[in-house]
Design an enzyme around this catalytic site. Structure first.
Site, PDB file in Angstrom:
ATOM      1  N   GLU A  41      39.244  39.968  15.279  1.00  0.00           N
ATOM      2  CA  GLU A  41      40.341  40.481  16.096  1.00  0.00           C
ATOM      3  C   GLU A  41      41.167  41.452  15.255  1.00  0.00           C
ATOM      4  O   GLU A  41      42.071  41.015  14.507  1.00  0.00           O
ATOM      5  CB  GLU A  41      41.235  39.334  16.567  1.00  0.00           C
ATOM      6  N   LYS A  65      47.833  31.651  24.659  1.00  0.00           N
ATOM      7  CA  LYS A  65      49.006  31.882  23.801  1.00  0.00           C
ATOM      8  C   LYS A  65      50.196  31.066  24.317  1.00  0.00           C
ATOM      9  O   LYS A  65      50.017  29.911  24.700  1.00  0.00           O
ATOM     10  CB  LYS A  65      49.301  33.384  23.724  1.00  0.00           C
ATOM     11  N   HIS A  92      44.658  32.634  13.642  1.00  0.00           N
ATOM     12  CA  HIS A  92      44.906  33.739  14.576  1.00  0.00           C
ATOM     13  C   HIS A  92      45.916  34.705  13.948  1.00  0.00           C
ATOM     14  O   HIS A  92      46.828  34.286  13.229  1.00  0.00           O
ATOM     15  CB  HIS A  92      45.443  33.194  15.902  1.00  0.00           C
ATOM     16  N   ASN A 125      42.497  32.716  25.247  1.00  0.00           N
ATOM     17  CA  ASN A 125      43.642  32.223  24.482  1.00  0.00           C
ATOM     18  C   ASN A 125      44.899  32.446  25.317  1.00  0.00           C
ATOM     19  O   ASN A 125      45.347  33.580  25.467  1.00  0.00           O
ATOM     20  CB  ASN A 125      43.703  32.999  23.148  1.00  0.00           C
ATOM     21  N   SER A 137      42.649  43.226  23.279  1.00  0.00           N
ATOM     22  CA  SER A 137      42.737  44.048  24.498  1.00  0.00           C
ATOM     23  C   SER A 137      41.446  44.056  25.317  1.00  0.00           C
ATOM     24  O   SER A 137      41.077  45.079  25.889  1.00  0.00           O
ATOM     25  CB  SER A 137      43.184  45.474  24.152  1.00  0.00           C
ATOM     26  N   GLY A 145      46.920  42.855  22.063  1.00  0.00           N
ATOM     27  CA  GLY A 145      48.070  43.005  22.954  1.00  0.00           C
ATOM     28  C   GLY A 145      48.584  44.429  23.059  1.00  0.00           C
ATOM     29  O   GLY A 145      49.696  44.659  23.540  1.00  0.00           O
ATOM     30  N   GLU A 188      48.448  36.151  15.037  1.00  0.00           N
ATOM     31  CA  GLU A 188      49.865  35.866  15.301  1.00  0.00           C
ATOM     32  C   GLU A 188      50.369  34.739  14.398  1.00  0.00           C
ATOM     33  O   GLU A 188      51.529  34.724  13.999  1.00  0.00           O
ATOM     34  CB  GLU A 188      50.066  35.558  16.796  1.00  0.00           C
TER      35      GLU A 188
HETATM   36  P1  13P Z   1      44.874  40.368  23.937  1.00  0.00           P
HETATM   37  O1  13P Z   1      43.598  40.178  24.695  1.00  0.00           O
HETATM   38  O2  13P Z   1      46.098  40.110  24.765  1.00  0.00           O
HETATM   39  O3  13P Z   1      44.901  41.672  23.213  1.00  0.00           O
HETATM   40  O4  13P Z   1      44.910  39.226  22.809  1.00  0.00           O
HETATM   41  C1  13P Z   1      43.799  39.027  22.024  1.00  0.00           C
HETATM   42  C2  13P Z   1      43.985  37.783  21.270  1.00  0.00           C
HETATM   43  O5  13P Z   1      44.850  37.682  20.437  1.00  0.00           O
HETATM   44  C3  13P Z   1      43.092  36.655  21.577  1.00  0.00           C
HETATM   45  O6  13P Z   1      43.226  35.640  20.654  1.00  0.00           O
END
Ligand code: 13P
Length: 253
Positions: free
Chosen positions: A171, A16, A100, A14, A213, A177, A102
Site C-alpha cells: 500500500e 477503518k 497499516h 478495511n 484508492s 485515500g 495509518e
Molecule cells: P483507500 O482504499 O481508501 O485508499 O484505503 C486503502 C487502505 O488503506 C486499505 O487498507
C-alpha cells in the site's frame, strides 16, 4: 478486458474507523445477502474492534471472513485501551492487518512493533496481513525499494511462521485515500519485486495484494495482473454500493 481468475483472488475491505456498530452490522448483512460464491475468491472485512464480534458472528460459516485492523502483541494485562491478538482470535477473527500505514504514520508504530505483532498473530493462529509501503518522499527520492526492503527485513527476517499463512499488502502511502491510485503496471512491477524479496525470508506461497484508492472502476486493472493476488480496499469497502460493485466486477470478469 478478459482474464482467468487466479486460483484465489483476495478482496479485503478495511473499514477503518468509518462505520459504527449498527452501520457495520447493516453492511455485513447486506453483503451476506449476495451469497458470493467464493471458491476462487477470498473475501474478508476488517470492522472496528467494537463491531468485530457481532460481524464475525453474522459471517460465521459464510464465504466472508473477518479480521482485526490492529492487535496488541501482549496476550493480556495492564494495557489500557488495547486489544490483544488472542482476544481477536477468540471472537472469530481469521486475519489481522499488521503495520497499516495509518498505524505507522499517525500512531508512530515502528518496524519493531510490527514484528512483535506478527509474532503475536503466529502465536494465536491469526493470519497476518503485513502492510508495507513507501511515502511520497521515498518515492520521489528513488527510495521505494529501500523503504520496502527495510520494512520486509525487519518484519520477516528469522520469523518462524510455523506453517501458518502470511499475506503481504503493498500500500503506497501516497495512494491511500487520495484517489491517486498507483498505476497498475507500476503496482505489478513493485509487487513482482516484493515477491522476490519475500523469498529471502519465507518459503511457500505468500499472496501479495495491492491497496490504495482501489475502486470498482480500477479493481480489474489490478486483479487481472498475474503478479497481484488481490486488493485491500479502504473507502470503497465502507458502503454497500461501492463494495458490492467492486466485488461484482471481479466476479464477472
Ligand atoms: P483507500 O482504499 O481508501 O485508499 O484505503 C486503502 C487502505 O488503506 C486499505 O487498507
Amino acid at each position: 478486458m478478459t482474464y482467468n481468475l487466479k486460483p484465489k483472488t483476495y478482496i479485503f475491505g478495511n473499514w477503518k474507523m468509518y462505520l459504527g456498530f449498527d452501520e457495520s452490522n447493516i453492511l455485513v448483512h447486506a453483503l451476506l445477502q449476495q451469497k458470493y460464491v467464493a471458491d476462487n475468491m477470498c473475501i474478508a472485512i476488517f470492522p472496528s474492534a467494537l463491531a468485530i464480534r457481532e460481524v464475525a458472528m453474522a459471517a460465521q460459516d459464510t464465504p466472508i471472513a473477518v479480521g482485526a485492523q490492529n492487535v496488541n502483541w501482549n496476550p493480556k494485562g495492564a494495557y489500557t485501551g488495547e486489544v490483544s491478538a488472542h482476544m481477536f482470535k477468540d471472537v472469530g477473527c481469521t486475519y489481522a492487518l499488521i503495520g497499516h500505514s495509518e498505524r505507522r504514520h499517525i500512531f508512530g508504530e515502528s518496524n519493531e512493533d510490527v514484528r512483535k505483532k506478527l509474532e503475536a498473530c503466529v502465536d494465536v493462529g491469526l493470519i497476518p496481513v503485513l502492510c508495507i509501503g513507501e511515502t511520497k518522499e521515498d518515492r520521489e527520492a528513488g527510495k521505494t525499494q529501500y523503504r520496502l526492503k527495510k520494512q520486509l527485513m525487519k518484519a520477516l527476517d528469522g520469523l518462524d511462521m510455523r506453517g501458518g499463512q502470511l499475506i503481504i499488502a503493498y500500500e503506497p502511502v501516497w495512494a491511500i485515500g487520495t484517489g491517486d491510485a498507483c498505476l497498475p503496471d507500476d503496482a505489478r512491477d513493485v509487487i513482482g519485486w516484493i515477491r522476490e524479496e519475500v523469498k529471502l525470508y519465507q518459503s511457500g506461497i505468500v499472496p501479495v495484494l495491492y491497496g490504495g484508492s482501489v475502486s470498482g472502476d480500477n479493481v480489474v486493472s489490478y486483479v487481472s495482473q498475474t503478479e497481484i493476488d488481490g486488493v485491500l480496499v479502504g473507502g470503497a469497502s465502507s458502503t454497500y454500493d461501492t463494495f458490492s460493485t467492486l466485488i461484482s466486477r471481479v466476479i464477472s470478469k
